[in-house]
Design an enzyme around this catalytic site. Structure first.
Site, PDB file in Angstrom:
ATOM      1  CG  ASN A   1       4.906   5.601   1.749  1.00 34.21           C
ATOM      2  OD1 ASN A   1       5.090   6.783   2.044  1.00 34.21           O
ATOM      3  ND2 ASN A   1       4.001   4.852   2.357  1.00 34.21           N
ATOM      4  CB  CYS A   2       1.594   2.589  -2.240  1.00 32.66           C
ATOM      5  SG  CYS A   2       2.511   1.115  -2.707  1.00 32.66           S
ATOM      6  CB  ILE A   3      -0.324  -0.381   1.277  1.00 31.78           C
ATOM      7  CG1 ILE A   3      -1.556   0.517   1.302  1.00 31.78           C
ATOM      8  CG2 ILE A   3      -0.433  -1.400   2.405  1.00 31.78           C
ATOM      9  CD1 ILE A   3      -2.857  -0.221   1.112  1.00 31.78           C
TER      10      ILE A   3
ATOM     11  NE  ARG B   1       3.574  -2.160  -5.304  1.00 38.74           N
ATOM     12  CZ  ARG B   1       3.147  -2.432  -6.512  1.00 38.74           C
ATOM     13  NH1 ARG B   1       3.806  -2.011  -7.558  1.00 38.74           N
ATOM     14  NH2 ARG B   1       2.042  -3.133  -6.692  1.00 38.74           N
TER      15      ARG B   1
END
Length: 485
Positions: free
Chosen positions: A416-418, A420
């Protein structure tokens, strides 16, 4: 050619995502620096602490990039990043006679160059992925696996330093000239704002952001040794903010205007359903400058709206630059940063004036386009899904997400990112998109090679670890077979 382009695109996405950890420390430096100013708390040691963070940013990027490339996020990758960085810096810097360790012209300010940190992180990350499982003969087995990574990364660092000793002085001059050219060009602020938004779906906006925020040189000789819009702004460079001041009107007023437009054009029976989503997203953008919850509600639904958004941000940058508005956001260009930077900014009251006008421009433009092209923004969808009234608890939601993406057995990788959730799945057809959207997932994006992105929002930071826990639980129960996560 298409396959090669996809590989390059995937690699750049990984690079952009891997820089996020280093970027996320900048708000700490900015807040410490600001509250230590004479007009606030006037505490010198806080300013020292703030500039310590700015000073070690290249090292932080080395660690962040190496860790981002390493799939298992092991500490050995970050450790190798530090080693590679120090080798690059110490071999390329001035040895006292204007030459580096290779007898070539030393690289100026090499120890403050973010690019060196990024290169170090790439070398260390790739070395980690290749050597982390390598086994040496029995007599040398102690140095196998992750212990081998630092050794090999050091060797590659020496080779990399030798190559950089030839090309980096030329590259460094080119980067500085590009920065000065962008700073002098009337179109520079527009182009940065436009492409900053346009690249968001690919994740590549972090790369250009890093250059502008942390590497862009000043056009003033007295600030020649300080790089990037953010450090130069806090050092007192009056030209700092040229590329980013327009973000405040957009984040505080523009996108909330877009959210209001989407709410006002929603179907009457759907207004209550989307009210919370759009109101919360608008408040988040206004307060913190985190824009993804609003942007993801329309960027994949309508390219027209998204390009319009990018153009409006570019114009906001231009207007702020023409009017002499200079203000730099670090934690996000929302009201929190605005208040912190108010006394340091140039013409801060004009930010509100421009913001209100921009908010109106967003609202009326979005309303016109949504109605003109019958765009299916939130609340205007033609179909509703089978689980519309599903209401799951915080513990049930990650389990349901895992179920609706086909279960742990359908997942090859998950990260994951911030905002998504990034997946690689075996079978895209097993993903229940309607049910995921009922859970609050904004969009499900199918990419190449089985890669999928779920646009979740800020809660992804809490959801991702829980989903991984459920995946591990299924694995222990034998549901994953021999597949590796």
């Amino acid at each position: 050619m298409r396959k090669m382009f996809r590989k390059i695109s995937d690699a750049l996405q990984v690079l952009g995502r891997s820089m996020l950890l280093a970027i996320s420390v900048m708000p700490a430096a900015a807040i410490l620096n600001r509250i230590s100013d004479a007009d606030l708390l006037n505490i010198p040691f806080l300013k020292t602490a703030a500039w310590t963070i700015f000073a070690i940013l290249p090292i932080l990027f080395a660690v962040s990039v190496a860790g981002g490339i390493a799939k298992d996020k092991n500490v050995a990758a970050g450790l190798s990043g530090v080693i590679v960085y120090e080798i690059l810096v110490r071999t390329l810097q001035d040895g006292g006679d204007g030459l580096n360790s290779f007898g070539r012209a030393a690289v100026a300010n090499v120890n403050s160059n973010i690019l060196i940190g990024i290169i170090a992180g790439i070398i260390a990350g790739l070395a980690y992925e290749y050597y982390k499982d390598k086994q040496l003969p029995a007599a040398l087995s102690f140095f196998s696996g992750r212990r081998l990574v630092a050794i090999m990364a050091s060797l590659f660092a020496i080779i990399g330093a030798l190559v950089l000793s030839f090309i980096f002085p030329i590259l460094d001059v080119g980067i500085n000239r590009l920065g000065v050219l962008l700073g002098d060009a009337a179109s520079g602020p527009f182009l940065f704002g436009f492409f900053n938004r346009l690249l968001i779906p690919t994740g590549l906006h972090h790369i250009i952001n890093t250059y502008i925020q942390m590497q862009l040189p000043s056009s003033l000789p007295e600030f020649a040794e300080i790089f990037g819009e953010i450090p130069r702004y806090f050092a007192g460079d009056p030209t700092a903010g040229t590329f980013v001041s327009g973000f405040f009107p957009m984040m505080m007023f523009g996108l909330p205007g877009a959210a209001l437009a989407m709410y006002s054009t929603a179907k009457a029976e759907s207004k209550q359903k989307v009210k919370g989503l759009l109101l919360g997203a608008a408040f988040t953008s206004f307060m913190t400058g985190i824009t993804e919850p609003i942007e993801f509600s329309f960027m994949f639904v309508s390219p027209i709206l998204f390009v319009t958004h990018a153009i409006l941000l570019g114009l906001s940058n231009v207007v702020c630059n023409v009017l002499g508005i200079k203000i730099v956001g670090v934690g996000g260009s929302g009201i929190i940063d605005y208040v912190l930077q108010f006394n340091k900014a140039s013409k801060p009251f004009m930010v509100i004036v421009i913001g209100l006008l921009l908010g109106a421009a967003y609202y009326f433009t979005f309303v016109f386009l949504i109605k003109k092209f019958n765009i299916r923004t939130p609340g205007r969808e033609q179909t509703t899904s089978k689980n519309q009234n599903a209401n799951y608890t915080a513990d049930e939601k990650p389990m349901k997400i895992l179920e609706f993406i086909g279960g742990a057995s359908n997942i090859i990788t998950l990260d994951n990112c911030i905002t998504r959730l990034r997946l690689q799945v075996k079978d895209f057809d097993k993903i229940d998109i309607d049910s995921l959207k009922d859970l609050g997932i904004m969009e499900v994006i199918k990419m190449s090679n089985g890669k999928v992105q779920l646009i979740v929002g800020l809660e992804v930071e809490q959801l991702a670890p829980k989903i991984k826990e459920f995946m591990s639980s299924e694995s222990m129960n034998g549901d994953l077979g021999n597949e590796s996560l």
